[in-house]
Enzyme design. Structure first.
Site, mmCIF file in Angstrom:
data_model
loop_
_atom_site.group_PDB
_atom_site.id
_atom_site.type_symbol
_atom_site.label_atom_id
_atom_site.label_comp_id
_atom_site.label_asym_id
_atom_site.label_seq_id
_atom_site.Cartn_x
_atom_site.Cartn_y
_atom_site.Cartn_z
ATOM 1 N N ARG A 158 0.708 -1.312 0.070
ATOM 2 C CA ARG A 158 -0.038 -0.155 -0.288
ATOM 3 C C ARG A 158 0.958 1.105 -0.084
ATOM 4 O O ARG A 158 0.697 2.201 -0.718
ATOM 5 C CB ARG A 158 -0.768 0.104 1.292
ATOM 6 C CG ARG A 158 -1.636 1.247 1.424
ATOM 7 C CD ARG A 158 -2.638 1.337 2.670
ATOM 8 N NE ARG A 158 -2.239 0.856 3.957
ATOM 9 C CZ ARG A 158 -3.005 0.768 4.985
ATOM 10 N NH1 ARG A 158 -4.259 1.074 5.016
ATOM 11 N NH2 ARG A 158 -2.443 0.343 6.253
ATOM 12 N N TYR A 193 3.899 3.751 14.433
ATOM 13 C CA TYR A 193 3.917 2.282 15.063
ATOM 14 C C TYR A 193 5.312 1.865 15.258
ATOM 15 O O TYR A 193 6.030 1.959 14.118
ATOM 16 C CB TYR A 193 2.986 1.249 14.559
ATOM 17 C CG TYR A 193 1.582 1.397 14.932
ATOM 18 C CD1 TYR A 193 1.081 2.342 15.925
ATOM 19 C CD2 TYR A 193 0.599 0.589 14.208
ATOM 20 C CE1 TYR A 193 -0.266 2.361 16.273
ATOM 21 C CE2 TYR A 193 -0.719 0.500 14.577
ATOM 22 C CZ TYR A 193 -1.097 1.541 15.475
ATOM 23 O OH TYR A 193 -2.525 1.476 15.883
ATOM 24 N N ARG A 201 -6.298 8.482 12.225
ATOM 25 C CA ARG A 201 -7.404 7.858 12.870
ATOM 26 C C ARG A 201 -8.879 8.382 12.381
ATOM 27 O O ARG A 201 -9.958 7.504 12.645
ATOM 28 C CB ARG A 201 -7.329 8.287 14.468
ATOM 29 C CG ARG A 201 -6.102 7.563 14.804
ATOM 30 C CD ARG A 201 -6.099 5.942 15.013
ATOM 31 N NE ARG A 201 -4.761 5.777 15.471
ATOM 32 C CZ ARG A 201 -4.642 4.368 15.623
ATOM 33 N NH1 ARG A 201 -5.492 3.422 15.248
ATOM 34 N NH2 ARG A 201 -3.271 3.860 15.832
ATOM 35 N N GLU A 242 -13.497 -4.434 15.627
ATOM 36 C CA GLU A 242 -12.946 -3.300 15.279
ATOM 37 C C GLU A 242 -14.340 -2.691 14.770
ATOM 38 O O GLU A 242 -15.352 -3.076 14.355
ATOM 39 C CB GLU A 242 -12.025 -3.274 13.946
ATOM 40 C CG GLU A 242 -11.652 -2.006 13.585
ATOM 41 C CD GLU A 242 -10.388 -2.261 12.799
ATOM 42 O OE1 GLU A 242 -9.414 -2.952 12.868
ATOM 43 O OE2 GLU A 242 -10.599 -1.776 11.412
HETATM 44 C C1 3EB Z 1 -5.210 -0.031 14.604
HETATM 45 O O1 3EB Z 1 -5.485 0.413 15.297
HETATM 46 C C2 3EB Z 1 -6.109 -1.348 14.281
HETATM 47 O O2 3EB Z 1 -4.052 -0.548 8.097
HETATM 48 O O3 3EB Z 1 -5.436 0.885 7.202
HETATM 49 C C3 3EB Z 1 -7.262 0.164 11.773
HETATM 50 C C4 3EB Z 1 -7.692 1.074 10.765
HETATM 51 C C5 3EB Z 1 -6.432 -0.519 11.683
HETATM 52 C C6 3EB Z 1 -6.940 1.175 9.512
HETATM 53 C C7 3EB Z 1 -5.208 0.070 8.073
HETATM 54 C C8 3EB Z 1 -5.886 -0.762 10.455
HETATM 55 C C9 3EB Z 1 -6.210 0.161 9.511
HETATM 56 O O4 3EB Z 1 -3.885 -0.331 14.359
HETATM 57 C C10 3EB Z 1 -5.876 -1.709 12.697
#
Ligand code: 3EB
Length: 318
Positions: A146, A198, A211, A311
């Site tokens: 991606r 991360y 987010r 989720e």
């Molecule tokens: C997290 O909070 C959960 O890779 O596009 C949430 C929303 C999550 C989008 C993405 C991954 C993605 O890390 C995982």
């Protein structure tokens, strides 16, 4: 021109009927039992709904809607908004990483020539998301592909996103997005580390998403997939009720950070992705108790971290 947000609703209509309504930008059906049509505004996702009859997700905009297909990209536009989707056969692309790169490269290339080139929200669905170990896990390889395929298309910042595993393995990576001519305002959750920061333990390429994104007119918040993540760590391993409560705390923190009205009600359609079908009833009960007015769609889907059982993503209208 700053345009009124698309209105997303879950409705028990059939696809042809919904697609015939004026201002219908996109109609999304869930599960194996759904019809196929050639209309580029129609998208079928393999995730099975836990409701019968399963509602359709409808996106309505102001003004007339046009649509077409350009290469593998199916698109529609109206009211200042662009919906675009791509569905690629992974085996033809040589694996999930190259397939993700190809999907994003095609989307990015398509967007270059459009008035609506600001991507605000993206959804990603891929088979067997947790298969493979360590850096070889499919979700992590998806993240790398991606990021590579995005290139410079998201220089203004990452869109809000969802990435979920589709258990009914159809062998396809499906990506769809909402774009406009105006940029949105990215929102991060003060309880969480931003995903693109991360640490290495979560994979070689951190996930490329915000987010949440506030739409240009400020009249809606597009909320990314939200789970029981605190800081960068998964919380409450194996404890569904605690994960649900933590997810709700994260969703509420996002509203506060975005300056949106507190709470979730009829103006906040949400989807819950539930890893284990046996948990669907408990998830439904949680929504009934804590989010009683929320239009909710429960789907069988796999969260990208194995320890996460649920989720939630969706919309909050002002
Ligand atoms: C997290 O909070 C959960 O890779 O596009 C949430 C929303 C999550 C989008 C993405 C991954 C993605 O890390 C995982």
């Amino acid at each position: 021109m700053v345009c009124r947000a698309p209105r997303v609703s879950y409705r028990n209509v059939d696809a042809a009927q919904a697609l015939a309504e004026p201002g219908m930008l996109a109609v999304i059906g869930f599960g194996a039992g759904r019809e196929e049509t050639d209309d580029p505004r129609w998208l079928r996702l393999p995730l099975e709904p836990f409701d019968a009859p399963a509602p359709l997700e409808c996106w309505e905009v102001d003004g007339p809607v046009g649509c077409g297909q350009t290469g593998d990209i199916r698109w529609s536009r109206g009211g200042g908004w662009l919906f675009a989707s791509v569905s690629l056969d992974e085996s033809a692309s040589g694996g999930i990483e190259t397939c993700a790169a190809e999907a994003y490269r095609q989307l990015a290339q398509f967007l270059v020539g459009q008035d609506e080139s600001q991507v605000l929200r993206v959804w990603n669905y891929l088979p067997d998301i947790n298969q493979g170990d360590g850096d070889g896990e499919r979700y992590k390889r998806f993240c790398s592909g991606r990021a590579r395929g995005m290139g410079a298309a998201f220089v203004g910042g990452f869109p809000a996103a969802t990435a979920i595993g589709s258990p009914g393995c159809n062998g396809r990576l499906q990506v769809y997005l909402l774009a406009s001519s105006q940029p949105g305002a990215r929102v991060e959750n003060p309880r969480q580390v931003s995903a693109w920061r991360y640490p290495r333990q979560y994979g070689p390429t951190p996930p490329s998403f915000a987010r949440a994104v506030r739409l240009p007119a400020g009249d809606a918040l597009a909320i990314s997939g939200t789970a029981a993540v605190i800081g960068h760590a998964s919380a409450h391993q194996g404890d569904l009720p605690a994960q649900l409560a933590e997810t709700l705390a994260n969703l509420e923190a996002l509203l506060a950070a975005a300056g949106m009205p507190a709470g979730f009600d009829t103006h906040s359609p949400l989807k819950a992705y539930v890893r284990r079908p046996g948990d669907a009833r408990a998830v439904r009960d949680f929504f009934r108790q804590h989010l009683p007015a929320v239009p909710a769609l429960l789907l069988h889907g796999e969260v990208c971290r194995r320890e996460l059982l649920v989720e939630v993503d969706g919309w909050r209208y002002a």
